[in-house]
Design an enzyme around this catalytic site. Structure first.
Site, PDB file in Angstrom:
ATOM      1  N   LEU A 121       0.868  -1.173   0.000  1.00  0.00           N
ATOM      2  CA  LEU A 121       0.000   0.000   0.000  1.00  0.00           C
ATOM      3  C   LEU A 121       0.905   1.223   0.000  1.00  0.00           C
ATOM      4  CD1 LEU A 121      -2.812  -0.907   2.582  1.00  0.00           C
ATOM      5  CD2 LEU A 121      -3.079  -0.634   0.108  1.00  0.00           C
ATOM      6  N   ASP A 122       0.536   2.245  -0.781  1.00  0.00           N
ATOM      7  CA  ASP A 122       1.346   3.453  -0.868  1.00  0.00           C
ATOM      8  C   ASP A 122       1.455   4.151   0.476  1.00  0.00           C
ATOM      9  OD1 ASP A 122       1.594   3.022  -3.589  1.00  0.00           O
ATOM     10  OD2 ASP A 122      -0.135   4.263  -4.091  1.00  0.00           O
ATOM     11  N   LEU A 123       2.375   5.109   0.542  1.00  0.00           N
ATOM     12  CA  LEU A 123       2.607   5.883   1.760  1.00  0.00           C
ATOM     13  C   LEU A 123       1.321   6.452   2.329  1.00  0.00           C
ATOM     14  CD1 LEU A 123       4.636   7.382   3.706  1.00  0.00           C
ATOM     15  CD2 LEU A 123       4.604   9.250   2.030  1.00  0.00           C
ATOM     16  N   SER A 125      -1.792   5.579   1.451  1.00  0.00           N
ATOM     17  CA  SER A 125      -2.915   4.649   1.416  1.00  0.00           C
ATOM     18  C   SER A 125      -3.032   3.952   2.770  1.00  0.00           C
ATOM     19  CB  SER A 125      -2.734   3.617   0.308  1.00  0.00           C
ATOM     20  OG  SER A 125      -2.699   4.242  -0.961  1.00  0.00           O
TER      21      SER A 125
END
Length: 262
Positions: A121-123, A125
């Site tokens: 998961l992105d930073l 997200s």
């Protein structure tokens, strides 16, 4: 989620037990890293057997071999374990961040075994992130061929037209990158914002953000609600909960006894 190489054409699971298994897979099962990352460790000369550097990920090992990574002994693989984690925003999904940002693994509660993430998961997200001590399992569950639906709740600035969202079901190509079918529906409007529910199976890097940006909308919040049969549910932010062995058997076909002692 990172794109992954296809599985080995000849899986060493079928080889005689006396021969052991390939060290990259053994390290993955031991929770050191995914098989692909284990191969990088080997290429960097950081993996040794009886003090001698391993030169190829095709090296076979058995339970009697003394294996080290960065000169630290690696314990025999334990039984497969899977955890649901509610990732807060502001954390990167990596063991080491060159920019010094806090990572998911820095913030996990104490008492967990060494784990790797299933996908990323992105930073910024948040939501459901699956963790496992079995890198080989992580790699298997990340493969698009599994067809597992990843479901998200997404907040955007603006109000996408329902027809544009419905068209994503046919797939879309952006800057030469093709994204497979995406389900997208508007749930609610809140002033200048809209909440969407989106589902995808492919999971390319930053897929939702890129697709919505192509439609002219900036994502201000992205929460993963489900990964295949596993749900975020009411799990508190920052909390971890283990998936029980019965569910592992039923959903993944994982037989824990094959992995040695708990």
């Amino acid at each position: 989620m990172d794109d992954l190489p296809p599985p080995d054409e000849h899986d060493d699971d079928a080889l005689p037990e006396a021969r052991g298994e390939r060290i990259a897979k053994w390290l993955a099962r031991a929770g050191i890293a995914s098989r692909r990352d284990a191969e990088k460790l080997i290429a960097e000369g950081r993996v040794k057997i009886a003090g001698k550097p391993v030169t190829t990920p095709a090296t076979f090992v058995t339970e009697n071999d003394a294996i080290t990574v960065d000169n630290k002994p690696v314990a025999q693989p334990q039984r497969t374990r899977l955890f649901r984690y509610h990732k807060p925003d502001g954390l990167v999904t990596t063991h080491r961040d060159p920019e010094g940002r806090p990572t998911v693994f820095d913030k996990l509660p104490p008492g967990l075994p060494r784990v790797v993430s299933i996908g990323r998961l992105d930073l910024t997200s948040e939501g459901l992130l699956l963790l496992t001590n079995d890198g080989a399992l992580a790699r298997r569950l990340e493969l698009p061929a599994n067809g597992w639906l990843r479901r998200y709740r997404v907040r955007v600035f603006g109000h996408p037209h329902p027809d544009d969202l419905a068209a994503l079901a046919q797939g879309i190509t952006i800057d030469g990158v093709h994204y497979a079918s995406i389900s997208a529906e508007m749930d609610a409007r809140q002033g200048d914002n809209a909440w969407l529910t989106m589902g995808l199976q492919e999971g390319k890097n930053r897929e939702i953000r890129r697709v919505l940006a192509h439609l002219g909308f900036r994502v201000s919040r992205l929460i993963r609600l489900a990964y295949g049969p596993f749900q975020l549910g009411s799990l508190p932010k920052g909390a971890v909960e283990e998936v029980n062995a019965k569910v592992l058997r039923e959903q993944l076909g994982v037989a824990a006894p094959k992995r040695g002692h708990p």
